[in-house]
Structure formats: C-alpha cells, structure tokens
Design a protein around this motif. Structure first.
Motif, mmCIF file in Angstrom:
data_model
loop_
_atom_site.group_PDB
_atom_site.id
_atom_site.type_symbol
_atom_site.label_atom_id
_atom_site.label_comp_id
_atom_site.label_asym_id
_atom_site.label_seq_id
_atom_site.Cartn_x
_atom_site.Cartn_y
_atom_site.Cartn_z
ATOM 1 N N GLU A 268 29.300 35.667 46.953
ATOM 2 C CA GLU A 268 27.843 35.747 46.998
ATOM 3 C C GLU A 268 27.392 35.583 48.441
ATOM 4 O OE1 GLU A 268 25.901 34.080 43.093
ATOM 5 O OE2 GLU A 268 27.393 32.624 43.753
ATOM 6 N N GLU B 190 31.265 34.503 33.534
ATOM 7 C CA GLU B 190 30.286 34.905 34.544
ATOM 8 C C GLU B 190 30.480 34.120 35.841
ATOM 9 O OE1 GLU B 190 26.446 34.536 32.765
ATOM 10 O OE2 GLU B 190 26.528 36.544 31.855
ATOM 11 N N ASN B 191 30.750 32.824 35.727
ATOM 12 C CA ASN B 191 31.011 32.017 36.926
ATOM 13 C C ASN B 191 32.260 32.507 37.652
ATOM 14 O OD1 ASN B 191 28.788 30.404 36.434
ATOM 15 N ND2 ASN B 191 29.942 28.823 35.368
ATOM 16 N N LEU B 192 33.274 32.904 36.877
ATOM 17 C CA LEU B 192 34.500 33.422 37.479
ATOM 18 C C LEU B 192 34.231 34.707 38.250
ATOM 19 C CD1 LEU B 192 37.552 33.412 37.858
ATOM 20 C CD2 LEU B 192 37.768 34.479 35.611
ATOM 21 N N ARG C 288 31.400 35.647 39.620
ATOM 22 C CA ARG C 288 30.650 35.329 40.846
ATOM 23 C C ARG C 288 31.586 34.788 41.929
ATOM 24 N NH1 ARG C 288 26.911 33.442 36.798
ATOM 25 N NH2 ARG C 288 25.089 34.840 36.735
ATOM 26 N N GLU C 289 32.511 33.946 41.525
ATOM 27 C CA GLU C 289 33.460 33.401 42.500
ATOM 28 C C GLU C 289 34.378 34.499 43.023
ATOM 29 O OE1 GLU C 289 36.949 29.955 42.739
ATOM 30 O OE2 GLU C 289 35.746 30.200 40.931
ATOM 31 N N GLU D 177 29.547 31.867 29.873
ATOM 32 C CA GLU D 177 29.229 31.234 31.151
ATOM 33 C C GLU D 177 30.461 31.070 32.038
ATOM 34 O OE1 GLU D 177 27.054 27.199 32.949
ATOM 35 O OE2 GLU D 177 27.042 27.620 30.786
ATOM 36 N N PRO D 178 31.620 30.586 31.513
ATOM 37 C CA PRO D 178 32.807 30.493 32.381
ATOM 38 C C PRO D 178 33.227 31.833 32.968
ATOM 39 C CG PRO D 178 33.123 29.193 30.392
ATOM 40 C CD PRO D 178 31.874 29.977 30.189
ATOM 41 N N HIS E 82 28.753 43.546 38.354
ATOM 42 C CA HIS E 82 28.073 42.432 39.022
ATOM 43 C C HIS E 82 27.148 43.004 40.094
ATOM 44 C CE1 HIS E 82 28.570 38.454 41.503
ATOM 45 N NE2 HIS E 82 27.347 38.636 41.043
#
Length: 418
Positions: free
Chosen positions: A193, A184-186, A188-189, A181-182, A163
């Motif tokens: 950020e 990648e969102n995980l 980032r969380e 997508e799920p 990342h």
C-alpha cells in the motif's frame, strides 16, 4: 531499597535447577526442580502444554527423523510418512529457570517467568534405549531428499482477487465469512500500500523502466490448500489463515495489472514467491549450480543414462533409488507421481490438472541427477530435477516451456489416462 535486594526478599530472584523431564502417553514427570508442590504442579501443567503430544508429536518427530537423515527409503506418499515408527518416550535434560528477567529465544517457555533451557533431547521406543534428537545444520537439505517434502497440501479451492489502488478488493467467489477478512489483509500485505504499491509492482516487472507507471489495480490468484503433511522450504505457503484443524495454507501468484482500469496486462515471468521468501530461490540456485548426469526413467521401470556416466558399482543402487522415488515399474505409484509432477509444474497454465478426471499417461521422464549423489547416497545434493516428459515414448515435452503441452489441453492429443 535496591531492586535486587527487594526481589531477593520477595523470593523473586532468578533460580536455576538442573532437571530431567520425561514425557510418555500424555504423562509428564519432572526430576529435580523446586520442592514447593504448588510450583511443581504449575510447572508440570505448563510442560504438558508446551510438549507436543498425539498427532502433533507424531508428525513433528517424523519430520525431525527425516531431517536427521535417518532411514534409507524415499518418503514419497502419506503412507510412507505414516510408516515411520514414532517412539513413545521423550527425555529432556537441562536447566529449569524460575523468576527469569529475560528469556533465551531457544528456551521452552513455561509462563510466569519460568523456562527450560534444553541441554539434550532424546527419544526411546522402550524407555530403556535412548537416541539423541537434534537437528543437524543440513537438516533442510536432508528433508528435501524426500519427494513428499515438495508436496503441497490437498487443493481446496482457488480465488482470484482484484485489488484496486484506493483499497477495494473484489473476489471472484465469496469465501467463508471467517476467512474473508484474513484473506483481504493478506492481499493488502502482498500487494503493498502507498509507496510499497508501486515498489511491489516494479519488483514483479523486474523494474522495467518502460512500464513504471503505478497500476490502478492488480490481479492475484489465491490457492487454498490444506497444510503440507511434510513442511519444508519447497512447499512453504505464503501464509496460513484460520485456526486449529481449520487452518489453511495460502499460495499466491501474481496474474495481471491494469493502468487504466480496463485493459489488463499480464505479469510476464513474474515470480510467485513473496518478496521475503528468498530461501527457496537460493536453494534452487545451489541445486542448479552442480554437475549432473542426464537420466531417463520409464514407466515400466527402466532407468537409462549415457554409458559410463554412472560408476558400475553404484548403478544398481541409483536405479533402485530412482524407481523408489518415481514409482517406475509400479503403475499406480508411477501414475500418482507423474500426475503430481504435471499438476505442480503447470499449475499456472492449467490449475485443474490435479483434479481432472483423466490425464494422458506419461511414458517417460528425463531428469538431471547431481553427480555427487552417485557415490555418496547421503549427500544432500542427491535430489534430482525433472526436465522433460514424453507421452508417446518418442516426442519429448519441456517441463519449463512457457506453453502447456498439447497433450494436457482439454480434448488434446493422447487418450491413455493416468
């Protein structure tokens, strides 16, 4: 016209009925409640949807059964879990509320302003003799007495994610499109950020002032598994992705970071738990802050401890409990338990241990048994902590050493396979 008067004239004032709800074989009956057939039909349909049935009811009941401390045998395998008999009948008593303006958090939601405030919950195998179904305050400790409550679901695959601070995420393998997508969102969380990016990095370094520069990128391992058969605080995933039968449990481990985009530095000793998952850490602290007896369990069923450390009147029970929990004396059960122990302990150092074709046979395991469990079999502190293993019966390997034992390296020492 006042709001209360208007709602009363429209028949929208909150109304409460004492009711009894029974469920069996997918059928739900409602005793008491409103007389209007249309309203009763809607409520029954809502109750059928709200009350678990089929496999969900069986798994949920068995988990609550163990959390209530029922049953004396340790549940170590899926077969043990499936052997717990599930009652066919469920009975709830409480208050049915219609046209509610607010809903208690503990209520069973039925939609359109209706909910059931449960006063009692009972189960029955024959429809005549009923037993209460209610979680005790120490339910999680009771659950963790059973080895299966520490087991994760089956391993389906692992990914490594890089990342980058500007937002790009590179995965070492392409997951199914529905999961991309799920996941990648995980990530980032998990990494954070903006300001959280640096804060999260420092948390993993324990705030080391000599390494406080914000990284250009971080590398994380994602372990994808099926959902745990017996969920608990010890096998709780960091997240679940997907829906229904396709839902996966995701466990994350921080691996490394780069300050210049080229050289990667390891997160030495970084915790694999997410910032919000401190419950398990607190529990482990409590486990470690107790007096223990050192015990050695051997593959042939022998269970040994220093003379006098275990009361004679409790010795047979303790030996039986430990044989049952570890499979000692049963070659197949022992091999499965030790393989799981090694795979979970050295997950980061050798993630292929669980699926590797053969492992050197474990001859013995040393563990620490809380003294409270010696005289009180129902004490929640009775689950033990493994500390060392031996592959040859003489040389002991620390399970918490930083390096993988030579016997577990590919082509390493030891030829007798589990």
């Amino acid at each position: 016209m006042g709001e209360a008067k208007r709602r009363k004239e429209l028949g929208l004032m909150p109304t409460t009925f004492p009711v009894e709800v029974r469920a069996a074989g997918g059928e739900v009956t409602l005793t008491g409640g409103p007389d209007d057939p249309a309203v009763r039909g809607r409520l029954l349909e809502a109750l059928r949807s709200a009350l678990p049935g089929g496999g969900a009811w069986e798994q949920g009941y068995r988990q609550i059964h163990l959390m209530m401390g029922r049953g004396t045998e340790a549940v170590a395998t899926p077969e043990d879990f499936a052997a717990i008999p599930v009652p066919a009948h469920q009975r709830l008593t409480g208050d049915l509320v219609l046209n509610a303006r607010s809903t208690p958090e503990t209520a069973l939601l039925l939609g359109e302003g209706a909910f059931l405030r449960v006063r009692s919950s009972e189960t029955s195998h024959d429809g005549n003799t009923w037993e209460p179904l209610a979680l005790p305050d120490n339910g999680m400790e009771q659950l963790l007495r059973h080895p299966l409550a520490r087991e994760r679901g089956p391993l389906l695959g692992t990914l490594t994610a890089e990342h980058w601070r500007e937002g790009r995420i590179d995965l070492d393998a392409e997951p199914p499109e529905a999961l991309l997508e799920p996941l990648e969102n995980l990530i980032r969380e998990w990494d954070g950020e903006g300001d959280d990016w640096t804060r999260r990095h420092l948390d993993l370094l324990d705030g080391d002032p000599d390494r406080d520069a914000a990284p250009q990128a971080v590398r994380t391992q994602l372990e994808l598994r099926g959902l745990p058969l017996l969920p608990s605080s010890a096998n709780q995933p960091h997240a679940a992705v997907g829906e229904g039968e396709d839902m996966l449990a995701v466990y994350l481990s921080p691996l490394a970071y780069t300050l210049d985009g080229e050289d990667w530095l390891p997160y030495d000793g970084a915790e694999a738990d997410s910032p919000g998952s401190s419950q398990l850490g607190d529990l482990l602290t409590q486990m470690l802050d107790v007096q223990t007896v050192p015990v050695t369990v051997w593959n042939d069923g022998r269970v040994e401890w220093p003379e006098g450390d275990v009361p004679e009147e409790q010795a047979d029970r303790v030996r039986g409990d430990l044989r049952s929990a570890t499979g000692a004396g049963d070659p197949a059960a022992w091999a499965e338990w030790t393989r799981t122990l090694l795979a979970e302990t050295f997950m980061d150092e050798a993630p292929d241990l669980r699926t590797r074709g053969s492992l050197p046979a474990v001859q013995g395991v040393r563990l620490d048994l809380p003294t409270d469990s010696l005289t009180d079999p129902d004490d929640p502190a009775q689950y033990f902590i493994e500390s060392e293993v031996t592959f040859d019966g003489q040389t002991w390997r620390d399970l918490y050493a930083e390096e993988l034992p030579d016997e577990l390296r590919e082509g390493g020492a030891g030829s007798a396979a589990n």
